[in-house]
Design an enzyme around this catalytic site. Structure first.
Site, PDB file in Angstrom:
ATOM      1  CB  SER A 236      -0.873  -0.017   1.251  1.00 27.59           C
ATOM      2  OG  SER A 236      -2.071   0.665   1.004  1.00 27.59           O
ATOM      3  N   GLY A 272      -2.901  -0.502  -4.046  1.00 31.58           N
ATOM      4  CA  GLY A 272      -1.719  -0.002  -3.340  1.00 31.58           C
ATOM      5  C   GLY A 272      -1.161   1.303  -3.884  1.00 31.58           C
ATOM      6  CD  GLU A 314      -8.089  -6.323  -6.115  1.00 31.45           C
ATOM      7  OE1 GLU A 314      -8.833  -7.300  -6.321  1.00 31.45           O
ATOM      8  OE2 GLU A 314      -7.192  -6.332  -5.242  1.00 31.45           O
ATOM      9  N   GLY A 316      -7.826   1.624  -3.756  1.00 29.82           N
ATOM     10  CA  GLY A 316      -8.745   2.074  -2.715  1.00 29.82           C
ATOM     11  C   GLY A 316      -8.382   3.492  -2.303  1.00 29.82           C
ATOM     12  NE  ARG A 317      -2.936   4.260   0.914  1.00 27.86           N
ATOM     13  CZ  ARG A 317      -2.917   4.011   2.218  1.00 27.86           C
ATOM     14  NH1 ARG A 317      -3.114   4.980   3.069  1.00 27.86           N
ATOM     15  NH2 ARG A 317      -2.706   2.783   2.664  1.00 27.86           N
ATOM     16  NE  ARG A 358      -3.623   5.642   6.753  1.00 25.67           N
ATOM     17  CZ  ARG A 358      -2.573   6.386   6.435  1.00 25.67           C
ATOM     18  NH1 ARG A 358      -2.594   7.688   6.631  1.00 25.67           N
ATOM     19  NH2 ARG A 358      -1.513   5.840   5.898  1.00 25.67           N
ATOM     20  CE1 TYR A 362      -1.775   0.077   9.555  1.00 27.14           C
ATOM     21  CE2 TYR A 362      -3.116   2.014   9.085  1.00 27.14           C
ATOM     22  CZ  TYR A 362      -2.983   0.643   9.183  1.00 27.14           C
ATOM     23  OH  TYR A 362      -4.054  -0.165   8.906  1.00 27.14           O
ATOM     24  CB  CYS A 389      -7.868   8.366  28.356  1.00 27.14           C
ATOM     25  SG  CYS A 389      -8.751   9.612  29.256  1.00 27.14           S
ATOM     26  CE1 TYR A 419      -7.856   0.713   3.663  1.00 27.92           C
ATOM     27  CE2 TYR A 419      -6.556   2.304   2.433  1.00 27.92           C
ATOM     28  CZ  TYR A 419      -7.184   1.083   2.514  1.00 27.92           C
ATOM     29  OH  TYR A 419      -7.139   0.230   1.441  1.00 27.92           O
TER      30      TYR A 419
HETATM   31  C1  LIG Z   1      -6.259  -3.160   0.725  1.00 29.41           C
HETATM   32  C2  LIG Z   1      -6.339  -3.830  -0.558  1.00 29.41           C
HETATM   33  C3  LIG Z   1      -6.487  -3.079  -1.722  1.00 29.41           C
HETATM   34  C4  LIG Z   1      -6.516  -1.579  -1.742  1.00 29.41           C
HETATM   35  O1  LIG Z   1      -5.314  -1.029  -1.295  1.00 29.41           O
HETATM   36  P1  LIG Z   1      -5.063   0.553  -1.453  1.00 29.41           P
HETATM   37  O2  LIG Z   1      -3.735   0.738  -0.829  1.00 29.41           O
HETATM   38  O3  LIG Z   1      -6.135   1.235  -0.696  1.00 29.41           O
HETATM   39  O4  LIG Z   1      -5.099   0.853  -2.896  1.00 29.41           O
HETATM   40  C5  LIG Z   1      -6.614  -3.761  -2.909  1.00 29.41           C
HETATM   41  N1  LIG Z   1      -6.603  -5.121  -2.963  1.00 29.41           N
HETATM   42  C6  LIG Z   1      -6.455  -5.858  -1.851  1.00 29.41           C
HETATM   43  C7  LIG Z   1      -6.456  -7.329  -1.965  1.00 29.41           C
HETATM   44  C8  LIG Z   1      -6.328  -5.254  -0.613  1.00 29.41           C
HETATM   45  O5  LIG Z   1      -6.167  -6.004   0.474  1.00 29.41           O
END
Ligand SMILES: *Cc1c(COP(=O)(O)O)cnc(C)c1O
Length: 472
Positions: A236, A272, A314, A316-317, A358, A362, A389, A419
């Site tokens: 990621s 990622g 795929e 997401g972020r 986060r 992290y 706290c 996230y």
């Molecule tokens: C978390 C995840 C993503 C998305 O990751 P990003 O860093 O948000 O782009 C895509 N595929 C799988 C299998 C994941 O676990």
């Protein structure tokens, strides 16, 4: 000589010329300061948003989400067609999922990935076509798998030998034929500018490359399962192409070998893709990244004399991250003198690790800006902390904020679209904040905030005597 406070600043953080500026790439493209210096997102004033919905508040810029989704789809479509293949982009719902956001991304031509029964229900409730869903997870229960198969989920990404047998039993019972991908671990783990490549990985996801062939052979002998290809996700917040290139090369070796036993139409290289959290982050533009990744795959295929498979990705972020800005109200400030004599200003806000885990989880870096006005004081090194706290309850570890920041000021933390809400908790019984979408000068709630009533509702020791609606 550095002024004393600056000796506490990390090397990457430079004193800004103007501690009110909005670094490009970190904020939604629509973020500006209005004539009074108030932060405005998609034409909506942060001060008005705070007055209307309260703080903390997560603001999502709809056009930013849609624009990023479109940019990913266009970039991968183009790159794939340049190499005689096709590409699908799945939005990884775990970054942030609500029915509204699912509809936005589907509207822009994306599919949706879910990784639990709960995420699956949100996507189905949004009306996302089941055929365009991908279902991930290392421990999908029989009930979750059955729900997915019966609902007609397009692709299940198989993660273990036990899951294959669970699916075999479900499809035998229901008569369905389920399309599956096999998740493999390539041994490549990438983050930001670095990647690590090993032969063995000590982690829970997928099949090691050496064991995947047996899994695929088993799937191919099951009448209820339709093997579509391999899946690999390498990490990621990745900026370059090197990790993807190395991983694709390893996975293609197996992909090519599997062609001996039957068709392997697809290859899914996961997500990622990185974003900018602070002004020093420099993610590679998706147009460049998509071109380089697809070229790497095409070269790998040419070298092995095999056709380029259909590709899937795929993100997401990279779809929702930059679209989100969290608004907080400053409650207290405190100058803390540390061992060296340097002074660090702590700025406490009305949320914290319950709405943004986060930093605590992290060690992530964020930035912040005074949102309700222009600060006139000198930039002062500050740490933005929450109200929980716990001393690790940090929202923004290091940032220069105007010295005249006072209680009652609004603070905005950008790049909180991914996230943050999805990892939110009720730690210290703090209600989770509402989520508001902004577009064309208008705002609307897409996820309502929790109330004290919501918090008390699950406590079986209370009979009826709840706090008034909305009391926070
Ligand atoms: C978390 C995840 C993503 C998305 O990751 P990003 O860093 O948000 O782009 C895509 N595929 C799988 C299998 C994941 O676990």
């Amino acid at each position: 000589m550095l002024p004393p406070a600056d000796s506490l600043a990390p090397e990457w953080l430079v004193v800004p010329e103007d501690a009110n500026d909005l670094a490009s790439g970190v904020w939604p493209a629509s973020a500006v300061r209005d004539a009074d210096g108030v932060l405005e997102i998609a034409g909506v004033s942060a001060a008005d948003l705070a007055r209307t919905y309260g703080t903390p508040l997560l603001v999502l810029d709809e056009d930013e989400v849609r624009g990023r989704a479109r940019a990913f789809r266009t970039a991968f479509d183009q790159a794939a067609s340049d190499h005689g293949t096709t590409a699908q982009v799945y939005y990884a719902g775990k970054a942030f999922l609500s029915t509204t956001v699912a509809r936005w991304v589907v509207d822009e031509g994306l599919r949706v990935d879910v990784c639990t029964g709960g995420e699956l229900e949100v996507a189905l409730a949004a009306g996302v076509s089941p055929e365009s869903l991908g279902f991930h997870g290392n421990n999908k229960s029989t009930a979750e798998l059955e729900r997915a198969v019966i609902a007609g989920v397009g692709t299940i990404i198989v993660d273990s030998a036990i899951e294959i047998e669970r699916l075999a039993a479900i499809t035998a019972r229901t008569g369905a034929v389920q399309r599956v991908l096999v998740r493999v671990i390539s041994g490549v783990h990438a983050e930001t500018h670095e990647f690590l490549a090993t032969a063995h990985e000590d982690q829970k996801f997928g099949f090691p490359l050496a064991e995947a062939e047996v899994a695929v052979a088993r799937i191919r002998e099951l009448p209820g399962l339709d093997f579509a290809g391999l899946h690999c996700h390498i990490g990621s917040q990745i900026f370059g192409v090197a990790g993807f290139r190395e991983s694709a090369s390893r996975v293609l070796e197996l992909h090519a070998a599997l062609l001996d036993g039957g068709p392997v139409p697809l290859l899914n290289l996961g997500g990622g893709f990185g974003i900018a959290y602070t002004r020093v982050d420099d993610p590679t533009p998706i147009e460049v990244l998509a071109g380089e990744i697809v070229s790497a795959v095409a070269e790998g295929c040419a070298a092995r004399g095999i056709p380029v498979p259909a590709l899937s990705f795929e993100p997401g972020r990279a779809i929702v991250g930059t679209a989100g800005v969290t608004l907080y109200e400053v409650g207290t400030t405190k100058d803390v003198t540390v061992e060296s004599g340097a002074v660090r200003r702590y700025v406490s806000v009305d949320g914290g690790m319950s709405d943004n885990a986060r930093t605590a989880l992290y060690g992530a870096q964020f930035s912040a800006r005074l949102a309700s006005r222009i600060g006139v004081g000198e930039p002062q090194l500050s740490r933005v902390v929450g109200k929980h706290c716990e001393s690790g309850d940090i929202v923004v570890d290091h940032e220069y904020l105007p010295a005249d920041l006072v209680p009652g000021d609004l603070l905005a933390v950008p790049a909180t679209g991914a996230y943050c809400a999805s990892l939110a908790s009720n730690y210290n019984h703090v209600p989770r904040p509402p989520i508001v979408a902004v577009r064309d000068g208008r705002s609307r709630i897409i996820v309502r905030g929790e109330t004290i009533d919501d918090l008390l509702a699950r406590d079986a020791g209370i009979d009826g005597a709840h706090a008034p609606e909305g009391d926070r």
